[in-house]
Design a protein around this motif. Structure first.
Motif, PDB file in Angstrom:
ATOM      1  N   GLN A  41      39.589  37.038  34.498  1.00 12.33           N
ATOM      2  CA  GLN A  41      38.217  36.540  34.349  1.00 12.33           C
ATOM      3  C   GLN A  41      37.273  37.217  35.339  1.00 12.33           C
ATOM      4  OE1 GLN A  41      38.899  32.353  34.893  1.00 12.33           O
ATOM      5  NE2 GLN A  41      39.214  31.972  32.704  1.00 12.33           N
ATOM      6  N   LEU A  42      37.748  37.381  36.572  1.00 15.24           N
ATOM      7  CA  LEU A  42      36.918  38.009  37.601  1.00 15.24           C
ATOM      8  C   LEU A  42      36.646  39.477  37.276  1.00 15.24           C
ATOM      9  CD1 LEU A  42      38.587  36.426  40.760  1.00 15.24           C
ATOM     10  CD2 LEU A  42      36.256  35.988  39.952  1.00 15.24           C
ATOM     11  N   LEU A  43      37.673  40.173  36.775  1.00 14.41           N
ATOM     12  CA  LEU A  43      37.477  41.571  36.383  1.00 14.41           C
ATOM     13  C   LEU A  43      36.489  41.679  35.229  1.00 14.41           C
ATOM     14  CD1 LEU A  43      41.164  42.867  36.629  1.00 14.41           C
ATOM     15  CD2 LEU A  43      39.230  43.577  38.059  1.00 14.41           C
ATOM     16  N   ASP A  44      36.594  40.742  34.288  1.00 12.37           N
ATOM     17  CA  ASP A  44      35.674  40.734  33.145  1.00 12.37           C
ATOM     18  C   ASP A  44      34.238  40.468  33.590  1.00 12.37           C
ATOM     19  OD1 ASP A  44      37.704  41.288  31.406  1.00 12.37           O
ATOM     20  OD2 ASP A  44      37.949  39.219  30.689  1.00 12.37           O
ATOM     21  N   GLU A  45      34.108  39.720  34.694  1.00  8.92           N
ATOM     22  CA  GLU A  45      32.774  39.423  35.224  1.00  8.92           C
ATOM     23  C   GLU A  45      32.207  40.600  36.030  1.00  8.92           C
ATOM     24  OE1 GLU A  45      33.264  35.914  37.538  1.00  8.92           O
ATOM     25  OE2 GLU A  45      33.799  34.659  35.804  1.00  8.92           O
ATOM     26  N   GLY A  46      33.048  41.629  36.224  1.00  5.00           N
ATOM     27  CA  GLY A  46      32.578  42.812  36.939  1.00  5.00           C
ATOM     28  C   GLY A  46      32.736  42.749  38.443  1.00  5.00           C
ATOM     29  N   LYS A  47      33.549  41.791  38.934  1.00  2.61           N
ATOM     30  CA  LYS A  47      33.760  41.687  40.380  1.00  2.61           C
ATOM     31  C   LYS A  47      34.566  42.897  40.874  1.00  2.61           C
ATOM     32  CE  LYS A  47      32.029  37.488  41.239  1.00  2.61           C
ATOM     33  NZ  LYS A  47      31.433  37.209  39.923  1.00  2.61           N
ATOM     34  N   PRO A  48      34.189  43.453  42.013  1.00  5.04           N
ATOM     35  CA  PRO A  48      34.919  44.603  42.569  1.00  5.04           C
ATOM     36  C   PRO A  48      36.360  44.227  42.912  1.00  5.04           C
ATOM     37  CG  PRO A  48      32.782  44.343  43.630  1.00  5.04           C
ATOM     38  CD  PRO A  48      33.008  43.102  42.817  1.00  5.04           C
ATOM     39  N   GLU A  49      37.285  45.135  42.623  1.00  3.49           N
ATOM     40  CA  GLU A  49      38.708  44.899  42.857  1.00  3.49           C
ATOM     41  C   GLU A  49      38.983  44.512  44.313  1.00  3.49           C
ATOM     42  OE1 GLU A  49      42.495  44.430  41.697  1.00  3.49           O
ATOM     43  OE2 GLU A  49      41.243  45.552  40.295  1.00  3.49           O
ATOM     44  N   LYS A  50      38.245  45.131  45.257  1.00  6.17           N
ATOM     45  CA  LYS A  50      38.542  44.937  46.675  1.00  6.17           C
ATOM     46  C   LYS A  50      38.228  43.520  47.175  1.00  6.17           C
ATOM     47  CE  LYS A  50      34.069  46.941  48.056  1.00  6.17           C
ATOM     48  NZ  LYS A  50      33.431  48.018  48.832  1.00  6.17           N
ATOM     49  N   ILE A  51      37.395  42.770  46.458  1.00  7.19           N
ATOM     50  CA  ILE A  51      37.077  41.412  46.928  1.00  7.19           C
ATOM     51  C   ILE A  51      37.779  40.334  46.100  1.00  7.19           C
ATOM     52  CG2 ILE A  51      34.807  42.181  47.730  1.00  7.19           C
ATOM     53  CD1 ILE A  51      33.615  40.551  45.358  1.00  7.19           C
ATOM     54  N   ILE A  52      38.469  40.743  45.064  1.00  7.56           N
ATOM     55  CA  ILE A  52      39.093  39.768  44.161  1.00  7.56           C
ATOM     56  C   ILE A  52      40.151  38.930  44.872  1.00  7.56           C
ATOM     57  CG2 ILE A  52      40.684  39.580  42.199  1.00  7.56           C
ATOM     58  CD1 ILE A  52      38.964  41.509  40.681  1.00  7.56           C
ATOM     59  N   ASP A  53      40.979  39.555  45.734  1.00  4.94           N
ATOM     60  CA  ASP A  53      42.038  38.803  46.416  1.00  4.94           C
ATOM     61  C   ASP A  53      41.458  37.675  47.264  1.00  4.94           C
ATOM     62  OD1 ASP A  53      44.069  40.241  45.295  1.00  4.94           O
ATOM     63  OD2 ASP A  53      44.311  41.621  46.988  1.00  4.94           O
ATOM     64  N   ASN A  54      40.338  37.925  47.907  1.00 11.11           N
ATOM     65  CA  ASN A  54      39.701  36.871  48.710  1.00 11.11           C
ATOM     66  C   ASN A  54      39.167  35.749  47.827  1.00 11.11           C
ATOM     67  OD1 ASN A  54      40.159  37.967  51.250  1.00 11.11           O
ATOM     68  ND2 ASN A  54      38.293  39.210  51.212  1.00 11.11           N
ATOM     69  N   ILE A  55      38.598  36.145  46.689  1.00 14.84           N
ATOM     70  CA  ILE A  55      38.084  35.129  45.751  1.00 14.84           C
ATOM     71  C   ILE A  55      39.239  34.287  45.220  1.00 14.84           C
ATOM     72  CG2 ILE A  55      36.904  34.756  43.560  1.00 14.84           C
ATOM     73  CD1 ILE A  55      35.343  37.321  44.055  1.00 14.84           C
ATOM     74  N   LEU A  56      40.383  34.932  44.958  1.00 22.36           N
ATOM     75  CA  LEU A  56      41.538  34.213  44.402  1.00 22.36           C
ATOM     76  C   LEU A  56      42.071  33.159  45.376  1.00 22.36           C
ATOM     77  CD1 LEU A  56      43.534  37.020  42.551  1.00 22.36           C
ATOM     78  CD2 LEU A  56      42.228  35.142  41.540  1.00 22.36           C
ATOM     79  N   LYS A  57      41.927  33.382  46.671  1.00 18.98           N
ATOM     80  CA  LYS A  57      42.351  32.373  47.645  1.00 18.98           C
ATOM     81  C   LYS A  57      41.558  31.086  47.445  1.00 18.98           C
ATOM     82  CE  LYS A  57      43.815  35.709  51.172  1.00 18.98           C
ATOM     83  NZ  LYS A  57      43.533  36.297  52.510  1.00 18.98           N
ATOM     84  N   GLY A  58      40.261  31.261  47.186  1.00 17.81           N
ATOM     85  CA  GLY A  58      39.415  30.102  46.904  1.00 17.81           C
ATOM     86  C   GLY A  58      39.766  29.457  45.576  1.00 17.81           C
ATOM     87  N   LYS A  59      40.113  30.291  44.591  1.00 17.98           N
ATOM     88  CA  LYS A  59      40.517  29.782  43.277  1.00 17.98           C
ATOM     89  C   LYS A  59      41.800  28.962  43.393  1.00 17.98           C
ATOM     90  CE  LYS A  59      37.577  31.890  40.332  1.00 17.98           C
ATOM     91  NZ  LYS A  59      36.764  31.198  39.288  1.00 17.98           N
ATOM     92  N   GLU A  60      42.732  29.434  44.238  1.00 21.33           N
ATOM     93  CA  GLU A  60      43.993  28.710  44.426  1.00 21.33           C
ATOM     94  C   GLU A  60      43.739  27.351  45.054  1.00 21.33           C
ATOM     95  OE1 GLU A  60      48.106  29.156  47.044  1.00 21.33           O
ATOM     96  OE2 GLU A  60      47.065  30.963  46.358  1.00 21.33           O
ATOM     97  N   ARG A  61      42.882  27.309  46.054  1.00 20.22           N
ATOM     98  CA  ARG A  61      42.541  26.040  46.691  1.00 20.22           C
ATOM     99  C   ARG A  61      41.877  25.097  45.690  1.00 20.22           C
ATOM    100  NH1 ARG A  61      39.916  28.102  50.365  1.00 20.22           N
ATOM    101  NH2 ARG A  61      37.784  27.824  49.590  1.00 20.22           N
ATOM    102  N   LYS A  62      41.003  25.634  44.870  1.00 23.22           N
ATOM    103  CA  LYS A  62      40.313  24.829  43.848  1.00 23.22           C
ATOM    104  C   LYS A  62      41.305  24.298  42.822  1.00 23.22           C
ATOM    105  CE  LYS A  62      36.415  23.382  41.970  1.00 23.22           C
ATOM    106  NZ  LYS A  62      35.556  22.382  42.632  1.00 23.22           N
TER     107      LYS A  62
END
Length: 296
Positions: free
Chosen positions: A216-237
């Protein structure tokens, strides 16, 4: 020529108990006229008397009870064909009696409860007699027995018994803690958590959720280098949304979680039972079976 659908064949079969292909042929010959098809099947001796026990009982209620020491809780799923019968005073009275018998006889399964004797008759016989009296199929489908040595149990019944929850909490049962346990059970009924706590989430389940989030994040155009940090928040959510103890308590005026609300009375387990769970699937499979026969 009227189109003969799987639904029409299913309905005719339920009315007459004739074979599926016989029902299809009768409807075809009578151009989809249901009454004429019934008459034709009767004329050919193919229509049988429908047995009440063959009809699907997917309505009904969950009846709940707790032992005096709050160490054992019982949920009994007693099904009927229609919601109308589920509201019948005799049906409701019988369901409450089933819970009393389950607690008194220390039963843990529907089969054990069916074998319990009351005044020389088994519960299974009493169910059959009630079926004959009311004129609709009923099924003693499920018994859930929850016992605890580490704490106490409490129950919550939702929508008049369409859904029931048992919660097991640590500590001693008293008016205050039992009310707390009932409040958490109400929360479970409303929020339907997938897990008790984060530790219960399997590695495969978490991996699947994170893979979906990554796409979903890739489809939204998020840069690969910041996705892992975003996923940490997704896991907590994910934990906050799916794990009971991390969810915001439904009665909380602030952001108090269920875990915080429970306090020293740690939530040890929960059991959630809804009327008819699994029966609908059987109905869908039957419809697919009819469709396959017709198309074949």
């Amino acid at each position: 020529m009227a189109a003969i659908t799987a639904k029409m064949v299913k309905e005719l079969r339920e009315i007459t108990a004739a074979g599926m292909m016989d029902c299809k042929k009768a409807l075809t010959e009578k151009d989809g006229d249901m009454e004429a098809a019934i008459t034709l099947l009767r004329e050919k001796g193919m229509a049988k008397a429908a047995k009440k026990a063959d009809r699907v009982a997917a309505e009904g209620l969950i009846f709940d009870g707790v032992s005096a020491d709050h160490k054992t809780a019982i949920l009994v799923e007693f099904n009927s064909e229609t919601d109308f019968v589920a509201k019948n005073p005799e049906f409701v009275s019988f369901g409450k009696k089933l819970v009393e018998l389950a607690l008194a006889n220390n039963v843990a399964t529907a089969e054990e409860l069916k074998a319990v004797e009351v005044d020389g008759k088994t519960v299974e016989t009493l169910v059959t007699e009630l079926i004959a009296k009311i004129g609709e199929n009923m099924t003693l489908r499920k018994v859930e027995k929850i016992t605890t040595d580490a704490g106490f149990v409490a129950t919550y019944s939702h929508m008049g018994g369409k859904l029931c929850v048992v919660t097991e909490l640590a500590g001693e049962a008293n008016a205050e803690t039992v009310e707390k346990a009932r409040g958490i059970a109400m929360h479970v009924a409303a929020m339907n958590p997938g897990y008790l706590k984060p530790e219960d989430v399997t590695a495969d389940d978490l991996k699947k959720e994170m893979e979906i989030a990554r796409v979903q994040l890739l489809d939204e155009g998020k840069p690969e280098k910041i996705i892992d940090n975003i996923l940490k928040g997704k896991e907590r959510k994910f934990y906050e949304e799916q794990c009971l103890v991390k969810q915001v308590y439904v009665r909380a005026e602030d952001k108090e979680t269920v875990e915080q609300f429970a306090g020293d009375n740690t939530v040890l387990s929960y059991t959630r039972v809804k009327v008819g769970e699994g029966i609908e699937k059987k109905e869908e499979d039957f419809a697919a079976e009819v469709a396959a026969q017709i198309n074949g």
